[in-house]
Every structure is written in C-alpha cells, then in structure tokens.
Design an enzyme around this catalytic site. Sequence first.
Site, PDB file in Angstrom:
ATOM      1  N   CYS A   1      81.200  -3.717 -16.007  1.00  0.00           N
ATOM      2  CA  CYS A   1      79.924  -4.431 -15.835  1.00  0.00           C
ATOM      3  C   CYS A   1      79.086  -4.331 -17.113  1.00  0.00           C
ATOM      4  O   CYS A   1      78.417  -5.287 -17.495  1.00  0.00           O
ATOM      5  CB  CYS A   1      79.076  -3.819 -14.720  1.00  0.00           C
ATOM      6  SG  CYS A   1      79.958  -3.442 -13.230  1.00  0.00           S
ATOM      7  N   ASP A   2      79.061  -3.148 -17.713  1.00  0.00           N
ATOM      8  CA  ASP A   2      78.069  -2.871 -18.753  1.00  0.00           C
ATOM      9  C   ASP A   2      78.650  -2.675 -20.147  1.00  0.00           C
ATOM     10  O   ASP A   2      77.893  -2.536 -21.112  1.00  0.00           O
ATOM     11  CB  ASP A   2      77.257  -1.620 -18.357  1.00  0.00           C
ATOM     12  CG  ASP A   2      76.540  -1.824 -17.035  1.00  0.00           C
ATOM     13  OD1 ASP A   2      76.147  -2.969 -16.755  1.00  0.00           O
ATOM     14  OD2 ASP A   2      76.391  -0.852 -16.281  1.00  0.00           O
TER      15      ASP A   2
ATOM     16  N   CYS B   1      79.950   1.754 -14.404  1.00  0.00           N
ATOM     17  CA  CYS B   1      80.837   0.593 -14.374  1.00  0.00           C
ATOM     18  C   CYS B   1      81.017   0.009 -15.769  1.00  0.00           C
ATOM     19  O   CYS B   1      80.188  -0.781 -16.227  1.00  0.00           O
ATOM     20  CB  CYS B   1      80.282  -0.461 -13.419  1.00  0.00           C
ATOM     21  SG  CYS B   1      81.303  -1.938 -13.368  1.00  0.00           S
TER      22      CYS B   1
END
Length: 315
Positions: free
Chosen positions: A139-140, A136
């Site tokens: 997300c990261d 992701c």
Amino acid sequence: MSTHRTKVLILGSGPAGLTAAIYAARANLEPIIVAGMQPGGQMTITTDVENYPGFADVIQGPWLMEQMQKQAENVGTRFIHDTIVKVDFSKRPFVAVGDGGDEYVGDTVIVSTGAQARWLGLDSEQKYRGFGVSACATCDGFFFRGKEVAVVGGGNTAVEEAIYLTNHATKVTLIHRRGELKAEKIAQKRLFDNPKIKVVWDSAIDEVVGGGNPAGVTGAKVKNVKTGAVTDLKIDGLFVAIGHTPNTDLFKGVLDMDENGYLITQAGTPRTNIPGVFAAGDVQDHIYRQAVTAAGTGCMAALEADRFIAEHGIK
Ligand code: NDP
C-alpha cells in the site's frame, strides 16, 4: 434503520465470505453479505498474486476481489456495506446489528471476518503510524521511492515485503528478533540474493525516531536482544510485518476461540460450537492463511449452511 432477513448471513467479504456467498446464492439461499470495515479483506492490500489457481499470468489482489464480488452478486448475493457491532447468537434466527442500527437476521451465519496486521506496541510506533510507519508495503511502498526503509519480522510477509520494497527504496533493512528466518526457503534465497537488502539479526526496534508529525520517521533505535547494544539506524520508513490478529472481538463469550482469538471449528469442518453458525477463512485459520484456503473453507461453510437449512426444514 431497517431489518434484513436471509437464510444465510455472511459476515466479512474476503475470499472466504465471497466464496461462501457464491455457493449459497447458487443454492438459491439468497445470502446477504455484510462487507465489514475492509471490503474485499486483506487481498485488497496486496498487489501481485501468482498463487491463486486459474490465472496463468500474475493478477492483482484488489482486481481478484472485485471479480469475486461481481461473481457473488451476479449469482444472487446481496452485498451490503455495513460493519457489525453486536451479535446475538443465543437463539435462532441469529441477529447481527450494524453500526447504523440496521438488523441482519439469518437462519444460519457464516463468520468470515478475517484477520488484521499486528503492531509492535511501541508509543513511538503509534505516533508515526501513517507518517512513516506502515503495516502494508504494497500500500505504502510507493511513498518511499529513492529512500531507505526497514522491515520488522522474519515470516513470509516480512520477506516478501522487503523484496517488494526494493522496487521503490534504495536500501531495505530487515530486522528480525532471532538468528534465522521463519519464511519459506525459496523466499529466503530471493531475499539473501537481493543486493539492496541487508538483514540485521537478533534485533528489535526499541524506538521509532522522527521529527514529529507530519515530518515523519527519520530513524530507529535498534536493540540487539543478545548484547543489549542499541544502534541508530537512519530510515525514512518502517514496515511492521509480524503477523496478524483475528477479527473476533465481536464473538468473545459467544463463540469458542483459542488463546490467540482464532475461532475454533470442529476438525475438518467449518462448524463452530453453535449449530447453524459456521466459520471460514483466516478468522479460524492461523496456519495456512491463503486466499485459496480461505475460499475453500468458505465453500465448505456454504455447503454446511445449505445442509443445516434442509435438515431443519427452514423455508
Ligand atoms: P508469521 O506469524 O509467519 O511471522 C511473523 C514473524 O514476525 C515471525 O518471524 C516472528 O518472529 C515475528 N514477530 C512476531 N511478533 C513479533 C514482535 N512482537 N516483535 C518482533 N518480531 C515479531 O506471519 P506472516 O504475516 O509472515 O505470515 C502469516 C502466514 O501467511 C504464514 O503462514 C505465512 O506462511 C503465510 N504467508 C504466505 C505467503 C505466500 O505464500 N506467498 C505470503 C505471506 C504470508 P519469530 O520468527 O521469532 O516467531
């Protein structure tokens, strides 16, 4: 441990489940939605959304799901944080059991458990998950500010993630196993026009290399699938974007599914092989997989559940 009774039991809380809940609640069916392991579903791990109709400006995926949940609750949905571990659809009412032992009993069920990211299946990938390997980017990606990363895959997700990662990383390498991308042409153009992105064709990750945990990823061995040549790529992060697997383990042997585990519905309807059990969203859609199509099928499932309840004289 308690028992929760409802006319419409909805499993999963992404756009499909929440839209089903909104429609069922507004039909006075007092639905219960069991949120599952990732409340809000895959939209909660995206950032910018500009293709969900109704919003002239860019919105955020997690915000959209928060709004949908509030909307569902405001019209009369009970939203419960639990994860279903077992179902019994052999007779009506249908029963689903949560991981703490709570029982959910429904005259109808809408399965909207969604799908999740697929992994390459390498031991080294597993070893470095959370230590430089991610599925992701939104997300990261932030953790790779000023660093170099690679993305694996050739679909829309891989291309979007590669472009997104250029907001953080200094260099992004897209590694694809074939000589052409599967992503939409407009997304491909954006990718090719981005000076921070380099594409490595006909190649696969042979091994993720690192300094052990928690030091994390330092590189990858990339194999050209045509020549067999292996080269070392220096990277700090690897993003795997090779598609998704439907969350249907729970329904094996219970609901009809295709060879990839996607639930089979009667053409043009959300009906599964069990009357009274409906499926909506990515759990039954390997083609479109959009929030708006998931929401659309969620609406269809709620309308079908309402009709089923009326036809069977359920009070
Ligand atoms: P896709 O299934 O479309 O693409 C997966 C990609 O990963 C393919 O290029 C595939 O290669 C590659 N791949 C699969 N398995 C492996 C493996 N084991 N090793 C290496 N590569 C592998 O998945 P996406 O997640 O990209 O997209 C899913 C759906 O969501 C699509 O319908 C897509 O259009 C949609 N989507 C739409 C967006 C939008 O409209 N904004 C954004 C993101 C997704 P190959 O090409 O060889 O098959």
